[in-house]
Design a protein around this motif. Structure first.
Motif, PDB file in Angstrom:
ATOM      1  N   VAL A  50       1.073  34.808 117.648  1.00 36.99           N
ATOM      2  CA  VAL A  50       1.912  36.181 118.400  1.00 36.99           C
ATOM      3  C   VAL A  50       1.122  36.820 118.656  1.00 36.99           C
ATOM      4  N   LYS A  51       0.330  37.737 117.708  1.00 36.51           N
ATOM      5  CA  LYS A  51      -0.168  39.253 118.086  1.00 36.51           C
ATOM      6  C   LYS A  51      -1.894  38.877 119.271  1.00 36.51           C
TER       7      LYS A  51
ATOM      8  N   LEU B  51       6.448  42.459 122.430  1.00 32.36           N
ATOM      9  CA  LEU B  51       6.539  40.792 122.925  1.00 32.36           C
ATOM     10  C   LEU B  51       7.164  39.642 121.886  1.00 32.36           C
ATOM     11  N   VAL B  52       8.605  39.141 122.000  1.00 33.18           N
ATOM     12  CA  VAL B  52       9.245  38.143 121.725  1.00 33.18           C
ATOM     13  C   VAL B  52       8.451  36.560 121.693  1.00 33.18           C
ATOM     14  N   THR B  53       8.655  36.415 121.218  1.00 32.27           N
ATOM     15  CA  THR B  53       8.296  34.677 121.453  1.00 32.27           C
ATOM     16  C   THR B  53       9.602  33.643 121.173  1.00 32.27           C
TER      17      THR B  53
ATOM     18  N   CYS C 185       6.956  38.307 117.167  1.00 33.57           N
ATOM     19  CA  CYS C 185       7.585  39.641 118.105  1.00 33.57           C
ATOM     20  C   CYS C 185       6.321  39.880 117.409  1.00 33.57           C
ATOM     21  N   GLY C 186       5.380  40.678 119.129  1.00 38.15           N
ATOM     22  CA  GLY C 186       4.548  41.350 118.428  1.00 38.15           C
ATOM     23  C   GLY C 186       4.850  43.564 119.013  1.00 38.15           C
ATOM     24  N   ILE C 187       4.584  43.982 118.315  1.00 36.15           N
ATOM     25  CA  ILE C 187       5.011  45.510 118.295  1.00 36.15           C
ATOM     26  C   ILE C 187       4.094  46.481 119.155  1.00 36.15           C
ATOM     27  N   VAL C 188       3.442  46.737 119.838  1.00 35.98           N
ATOM     28  CA  VAL C 188       2.498  48.091 119.809  1.00 35.98           C
ATOM     29  C   VAL C 188       3.842  49.219 119.951  1.00 35.98           C
TER      30      VAL C 188
ATOM     31  N   ILE D  56       9.504  45.214 126.837  1.00 40.33           N
ATOM     32  CA  ILE D  56      10.313  44.094 125.729  1.00 40.33           C
ATOM     33  C   ILE D  56      10.182  43.011 127.287  1.00 40.33           C
ATOM     34  N   VAL D  57       9.539  42.348 126.228  1.00 37.79           N
ATOM     35  CA  VAL D  57       8.909  41.072 127.491  1.00 37.79           C
ATOM     36  C   VAL D  57       9.374  39.559 126.641  1.00 37.79           C
TER      37      VAL D  57
END
Lengths: 390, 390
Positions: free
Chosen positions: B194-195, B215-217, B224-227, B328-329
């Motif tokens: 995910v990262k 990004l949410v998968t 979820c990857g949070i930047v 957000i995707v």
């Protein structure tokens, strides 16, 4: 902060900011330790510290020799807490609460005044009188106090010193820093109250020494300040840390924001009191009375507090699972009844924290009366530094 | 990444890293634009860009004159995408999926191989064969490919190249970067899947140009990857972005993690299929068949997807209310059925996003087959740069 008002920040370069901030929050520290921890040379530390030593903001502690024959003695650098004092004020809907704090954010004295109404002009006059009262209390303070932080619930533009929106006060686009600065002669910075409290906790409380820290406040609202990578999250659209509006039960009660099952709709003081009034049929029931009923064995009222504790615990766990802070503190005036919440908060956390996230220590404690004002003072202390990026 | 394997990172200084990264992700850009956006001098940009121009990683586009008489012509800098190619591989429980990508993370060719089992030795041998197959496909690739990213579900120590824990693969403390590097002769970096996908999206997809991106998968798991502030959150205890374990219904179904009402227990593909099997009495029902039943009008099965969409929407809203990303995707193989989810995701978001947080644009789209492997390639491209700070 009013941009044209002296004094200027003390620390204007990145190295000076880093050295002063680290001695302030984690000192006393030797120059060698500072250099190692900041990743700069000892010479750069010495150069950065020199003006603060000359101005009396820092001082050297008595030399220490760590071991016989260990070479040149070490004189750790320490902050001089009473070199300057800072005023912090929290504005609520019915009163202003003020403190004078030293540079370690230790409270020297405090005062509060009732607000007859929330009109900006009323608040301004009351703030100015409160400042006079605080400074009159001790002759040492007046000459040494030049900075002031004001904490307000709502959406605050710290850079412009403007309260953009505060539903609690009924304010929209109220310039606070400018008029308060004019009235008091102080450098004034305005900040959201939860963010201010987070700064105090990060710099002077349980958040010292970590770059990843979360503070959750429980009371009339349920808020949250999130520090990640040393930066307080503010949100790309000005919204972040809204832990009170995390949904923990899509079929739960309707929140003032219009959604269902927000933590605030279940666990804010008004939500608990409102439901307790319905249960007991006592229209004038207060939060304190509801807590007493729960303690004296009313199972229905007790269940309201348990449900609130679970909702708070689930929201905290969402923060931990998503962001992974190193430490988390739960506090607030709502936690005057924390004996009624704590078990459920911890249980929800233990059950829902994912894997190693459960290692994040959770501190739960009530919030003393002046803490919000101390948070405002901590933001005032930050004006010693050049404005942080972003 | 295996530390002793050449090639070294191309960009070793902060200025070189910043210039190369910005041209790579947002170029072509003129030196003047780069200087302005990075806050460094044009001379520093020119100096930083010189070695990349000499080595052929960057090139100058034809001169442009913005207006007649506007002075010296501007030659924007652009990345040379085919200067080097990078392999990306995603390891799943039953196959390995590989791509060769150029420096813009555009896929040149792809391949996949079944895995008879998940033993590390089996995976290693299959990976090595897959790399050979990918490089054999085009003579240009072999001489120009020196780096490889591998994406694995689970807890990955990227610095050491070790998979600490992958329940899906049944792995604990498996050194992957070392042996894969030895077998292929490539510089190998291993990252959580995910990262890796978040890196690809941040550098080459919808996250380009923002420092605050999520990004949410949605699929077998919900991740979820949070930047935030340009930094990918990794959590003080190695846990962050666990949006799948946000609780949206404390009385909901039990999750594999042991807690009740996690998003994954409601909306992961297995959770939906499991509940659809119970409803229909069809033990062998697949996800695709469940989606077909929902589309062909089975209201009970359709309700399962709706409930899943609501759970996903509530979890996304928790991210938005807490962190406040700019964009957000939502993506993932589970979203092959996104026609069945999308309305509920958007509705939960519209209802629960707090105030201005609702302005954050929400992109929902399915994830093509090779995207996970492309994510791994993006992480491989990052090895062009000096390792990022912590």
């Amino acid at each position: 902060m009013s941009p044209n008002r002296s004094p200027q920040p003390l620390a204007a370069t990145p190295a000076a900011t880093a050295v002063l901030a680290m001695v302030l929050t984690e000192g006393p520290l030797s120059r060698v330790d500072l250099a190692r921890r900041l990743g700069i040379s000892s010479a750069a530390v010495t150069k950065a510290a020199r003006p603060f030593l000359d101005d009396g903001y820092l001082h050297e502690l008595d030399s220490e020799r760590t071991a016989p024959g260990a070479g040149r003695p070490v004189s750790p650098l320490a902050i001089t807490p009473d070199r300057e004092f800072v005023i912090g004020v929290k504005v609520t809907a019915d009163e202003v609460i003020g403190v004078v704090a030293d540079l370690k954010a230790r409270i020297r004295n405090s005062a509060h005044r009732q607000l007859p109404d929330c009109e900006p002009a009323t608040v301004l006059a009351t703030l100015a009188a409160l400042v006079e009262e605080l400074l009159d209390a001790d002759p040492e303070l007046r000459g040494k106090t030049r900075r002031m932080g004001v904490a307000v619930s709502g959406d605050v533009d710290r850079v412009r010193g403007v309260v953009r929106l505060s539903p609690l006060l009924g304010w929209q686009d109220v310039d606070l820093a400018g008029p308060v600065g004019d009235a008091t002669g102080l450098v004034v910075v305005v900040e959201n109250d939860v963010k201010a409290l987070t700064v105090a906790e990060h710099w002077f409380g349980d958040g010292v020494g970590t770059d990843d820290f979360t503070l959750v406040t429980v009371g009339a609202g349920i808020g949250c300040g999130i520090v990640t990578g040393g930066r307080l999250l503010s949100g790309a659209y000005g919204v972040a840390g809204e832990v009170g509006h995390v949904c923990v039960d899509a079929s739960g009660p309707v929140c003032h924001c219009g959604a269902r099952g927000c933590v605030e709709a279940i666990a804010a003081t008004e939500a608990i009191v409102g439901r307790a009034r319905l249960l007991t049929g006592r229209d004038g029931l207060t939060f304190t009375e509801a807590a007493e009923l729960a303690r004296s064995g009313s199972p229905e009222v007790c269940a309201l507090f348990s449900e609130a504790g679970t909702a708070i615990g689930l929201a905290i766990t969402a923060v931990v699972n998503l962001i992974g802070p190193e430490r988390i503190v739960v506090s607030g005036e709502g936690l005057d009844a924390y004996d009624l919440f704590e078990t459920e908060i911890r249980q929800a956390y233990a059950t829902h924290a994912f894997g190693a996230a459960a290692r994040c220590p959770l501190t739960i404690r009530p919030l003393p009366f002046e803490e919000w004002a101390r948070g405002a003072a901590a933001v005032g202390i930050q004006t010693l530094f050049a404005p942080a990026r972003g």
